[in-house]
Design a protein around this motif. Structure first.
Motif, PDB file in Angstrom:
ATOM      1  N   VAL A  48       0.839  -1.206   0.000  1.00 50.67           N
ATOM      2  CA  VAL A  48       0.000   0.000   0.000  1.00 50.67           C
ATOM      3  C   VAL A  48       0.871   1.251   0.000  1.00 50.67           C
ATOM      4  N   GLY A  49       1.927   1.211   0.790  1.00 50.74           N
ATOM      5  CA  GLY A  49       2.824   2.367   0.847  1.00 50.74           C
ATOM      6  C   GLY A  49       3.458   2.675  -0.489  1.00 50.74           C
ATOM      7  N   VAL A  50       3.919   1.637  -1.155  1.00 48.68           N
ATOM      8  CA  VAL A  50       4.533   1.840  -2.467  1.00 48.68           C
ATOM      9  C   VAL A  50       3.493   2.363  -3.451  1.00 48.68           C
ATOM     10  N   LEU A  52       0.726   4.082  -2.793  1.00 51.43           N
ATOM     11  CA  LEU A  52       0.436   5.476  -2.493  1.00 51.43           C
ATOM     12  C   LEU A  52       1.622   6.367  -2.833  1.00 51.43           C
ATOM     13  N   GLY A  53       2.807   5.829  -2.639  1.00 53.66           N
ATOM     14  CA  GLY A  53       3.999   6.616  -2.946  1.00 53.66           C
ATOM     15  C   GLY A  53       4.053   7.004  -4.399  1.00 53.66           C
ATOM     16  N   TYR A  56       1.580   9.614  -4.774  1.00 53.74           N
ATOM     17  CA  TYR A  56       1.999  10.809  -4.037  1.00 53.74           C
ATOM     18  C   TYR A  56       2.962  11.641  -4.877  1.00 53.74           C
ATOM     19  N   ARG A 100      12.679   8.878  -8.245  1.00 51.56           N
ATOM     20  CA  ARG A 100      11.214   8.835  -8.197  1.00 51.56           C
ATOM     21  C   ARG A 100      10.622  10.078  -8.847  1.00 51.56           C
TER      22      ARG A 100
ATOM     23  N   ALA B 111       7.059  -0.250   7.268  1.00 54.55           N
ATOM     24  CA  ALA B 111       7.036  -0.745   5.886  1.00 54.55           C
ATOM     25  C   ALA B 111       6.242   0.198   4.990  1.00 54.55           C
ATOM     26  N   PHE B 112       5.159   0.706   5.538  1.00 51.50           N
ATOM     27  CA  PHE B 112       4.341   1.657   4.784  1.00 51.50           C
ATOM     28  C   PHE B 112       5.143   2.925   4.473  1.00 51.50           C
ATOM     29  N   ALA B 113       5.823   3.436   5.489  1.00 49.62           N
ATOM     30  CA  ALA B 113       6.612   4.665   5.294  1.00 49.62           C
ATOM     31  C   ALA B 113       7.746   4.432   4.305  1.00 49.62           C
ATOM     32  N   LEU B 114       8.295   3.234   4.342  1.00 46.28           N
ATOM     33  CA  LEU B 114       9.392   2.920   3.423  1.00 46.28           C
ATOM     34  C   LEU B 114       8.941   3.070   1.976  1.00 46.28           C
ATOM     35  N   GLY B 115       7.681   2.674   1.727  1.00 41.62           N
ATOM     36  CA  GLY B 115       7.182   2.775   0.363  1.00 41.62           C
ATOM     37  C   GLY B 115       6.656   4.156   0.022  1.00 41.62           C
ATOM     38  N   TRP B 116       6.268   4.901   1.054  1.00 38.63           N
ATOM     39  CA  TRP B 116       5.612   6.170   0.761  1.00 38.63           C
ATOM     40  C   TRP B 116       6.554   7.333   1.003  1.00 38.63           C
ATOM     41  N   THR B 117       6.322   8.064   2.065  1.00 33.01           N
ATOM     42  CA  THR B 117       7.035   9.333   2.220  1.00 33.01           C
ATOM     43  C   THR B 117       8.328   9.227   2.987  1.00 33.01           C
TER      44      THR B 117
END
Lengths: 254, 324
Positions: A48-50, A52-53, A56, A100, B111-117
């Motif tokens: 999910v993070g990737v 959304l990243g 984003y 990115r 893990a979420f932060a690693l992929g996001w911001t």
């Protein structure tokens, strides 16, 4: 203690282990279940993070919907650890890796102009940005040099140079904000290995060197001659920091 | 498939030394490979690599143990908290469950932060907080067939919380209110408003979760178990909910102040507030890591809420039985 019996840590482990295992073994099914659930949850969070990243990056600093206050290159290295720092009014700072930033069809022109980087990621070569990490607060021009992997490991500096120069015909440098002086140095690679580079020694030898004083908000383009030798670009306002520059050059050209 | 016999052999023998030797050999085995890529190593570097390998192995083991909820000191803590054997089991189960939810939540946040911001502190704390709330909301055990008992005890929130922690939570909420108003008045919508509203949401959720912990039903229990249950509610509200909420609240405030501070860092009031809140967030998290149970004060150990707070004289306890 009789001969052959373990002593020290071994004896302690033998003493404690059965009791621990008596408790542990019945719990193994539960442990396996929780381990599986935990790993799945963590994996899903990373996915999910990737996801959304990706959105984003596309939707936030690269969007034309809001004004970007400032964008600077906040750190640099040879490839993956280069970040552009965006300061967006009322939305704080965002550090975004250049790889990115460039992932989706280039960079927003306004952001690129603010950061002093090209709108599209060069396949190899150098582009410049302003550094926020400069000690005395004067933004400085930094180079971003593709890693040796990106450039293709080439032990021959001359053939390597040919590729580089073809990508460095124009080097846009933008001065914005409170920048008053930027000193840009273009250094010949043959100076690699020297412990320090001084302004005078460079001026005597470089094929192309430009030391400019630029006023705020003015944009300068440095046109590089086609016959430029192997060289790398770095900057600093202080020549005393040229030792680092030297290392960066050597890293690129081997 | 884990084999108990193999584990027993592994642990009870001289295996730690074998592992050490194997790791050392592995370090030496890396030499030809490193040579092939042009890296030459001295003896010091070699031992360094061996140490790194051992550290990596240890880290991976601990990571998997925590995700698998292999709690090594839960039983010992339970023994410290109560002498009753059944109560110890009850407390140990709660410790294992709470820690597992928090750990998985925190790891998922990272893990979420690693992929996001890349906001590791913030999202790690969000993960811990989410895990804590889920842990205290989880239904434990299966419904029992047959006659059920219920204890009709009047319980109030203030008996199961720490006054100091609650005041800090209210302070965080107050700052969140102020920042929300400031964001609205100043026209600075966007992330500053979201950040301050998140602070208010956090405090609201935690207060509701604390209230639910207090009022959730329990059957009529023997005295030791009832005391242990009271203690669990107190620990759940303080260690499991309030502490992570304080850490996350400060982290959210730091983020919000950071938006107003801009890139200038500590050169303005908002920048200083951001720094202070960030340090407070890390400080509270550090105190609360592993649920903070290894830092129970002597006062808390000597006067758990089962005797000193929740079990005070003015509490009315009525037990009744009825058929389900």
């Amino acid at each position: 203690m009789s001969e052959g019996e373990p002593s020290g840590l071994g004896a302690r482990v033998q003493e404690v282990a059965p009791e621990v295992l008596e408790q542990l073994v019945p719990q193994l099914p539960g442990i396996k279940r929780r381990l599986g659930v935990g790993l799945v949850v963590i994996l899903l969070a990373s996915i999910v993070g990737v996801g959304l990243g990706k959105g984003y990056v596309v939707a936030d600093p690269l969007s034309a919907d809001f004004e970007v206050q400032e964008a600077v290159v906040s750190s640099f290295g040879n490839g993956d650890d280069v970040y552009v720092q965006f300061a967006i009014p009322n939305r704080g700072r965002r550090d975004i890796q250049l790889d990115r930033v460039y992932r989706d069809n280039g960079l927003n022109p306004r952001v690129a102009a603010l950061a002093g980087v090209p709108e599209t990621k060069p396949e190899l070569g150098i582009f410049w940005g302003r550094s926020s990490s400069y000690a005395d607060g004067v933004p400085s021009i930094l180079n971003y040099v593709g890693s040796r992997r990106d450039l293709g490991v080439n032990e021959d500096p001359q053939s390597f140079a040919g590729d580089l120069t073809s990508n460095l015909v124009e080097l846009p440098v933008t001065v914005a904000g409170d920048a008053s002086i930027i000193v840009a140095l273009i250094v010949p690679a043959r100076r690699c290995g020297e412990s320090a580079i001084t302004l005078d020694s460079i001026a005597a030898e470089v094929r192309f060197a430009s030391i400019q004083r630029l006023s705020p908000t003015r944009t300068e383009r440095f046109d590089v001659a086609d016959d430029v030798d192997v060289w790398a670009v770095k900057e600093t306002g202080e020549i005393a920091q040229a030792a680092d520059l030297n290392e960066a050059i050597c890293e690129v050209v081997g | 498939m884990l084999d108990g016999k193999k584990i027993r052999r592994f642990v009870s023998g001289q295996r730690p030394f074998t592992v050490l030797i194997l790791l050392t050999l592995l370090g030496f085995a890396a030499v030809p490979f490193l040579d092939s890529i042009g890296v030459s190593l001295g003896v010091g570097a070699l031992f360094g690599i061996t140490a790194l390998l051992a550290l990596a192995l240890l880290t991976a083991t601990l990571l998997l143990m925590n995700i698998g909820a292999v709690d090594t000191d839960g039983a010992e803590i339970a023994r410290l908290l109560t002498r009753d054997r059944q109560a110890q089991v009850l407390i140990q189960r709660w410790i294992v469950r709470a820690r597992w939810y928090r750990y998985v939540g925190g790891a998922a946040g990272l893990a979420f932060a690693l992929g996001w911001t890349g906001h590791f502190v913030l999202f790690g704390m969000i993960g811990i907080m989410t895990g804590a709330v889920l842990s205290e909301s989880a239904r434990v055990g299966k419904p029992v067939d047959g006659p059920r008992t219920a204890e009709l005890t009047r319980r109030s929130l203030r008996r199961y919380v720490s006054g100091g922690q609650q005041y800090v939570l209210y302070l965080i909420a107050g700052l969140g209110c102020g920042l929300t108003v400031f964001s609205l008045v100043d026209g600075g919508r966007g992330w500053s408003l979201y950040g301050s509203l998140s602070v208010l949401l956090l405090v609201g959720v935690v207060l509701i979760a604390q209230w639910r912990v207090v009022v959730r039903s329990r059957p009529a229990l023997p005295e030791p178990l009832r005391h242990a249950d009271d203690l669990l509610r107190y620990l759940a509200n303080t260690r499991s909910l309030a502490d992570p909420a304080m850490a996350l609240g400060f982290a959210l405030l730091a983020e919000t102040f950071g938006i107003w501070a801009g890139p200038q860092g500590l050169t303005n009031v908002a920048g200083i507030a951001e720094f202070v809140c960030f340090v407070l967030a890390l400080g509270v998290w550090w105190q609360n890591r592993r649920l903070g149970l290894d830092r129970l004060s002597d006062v808390e150990l000597a006067n758990p809420p089962s005797q000193g707070v929740a079990g005070s004289k003015d509490q009315t306890t009525v037990s009744s039985t009825h058929d389900s």
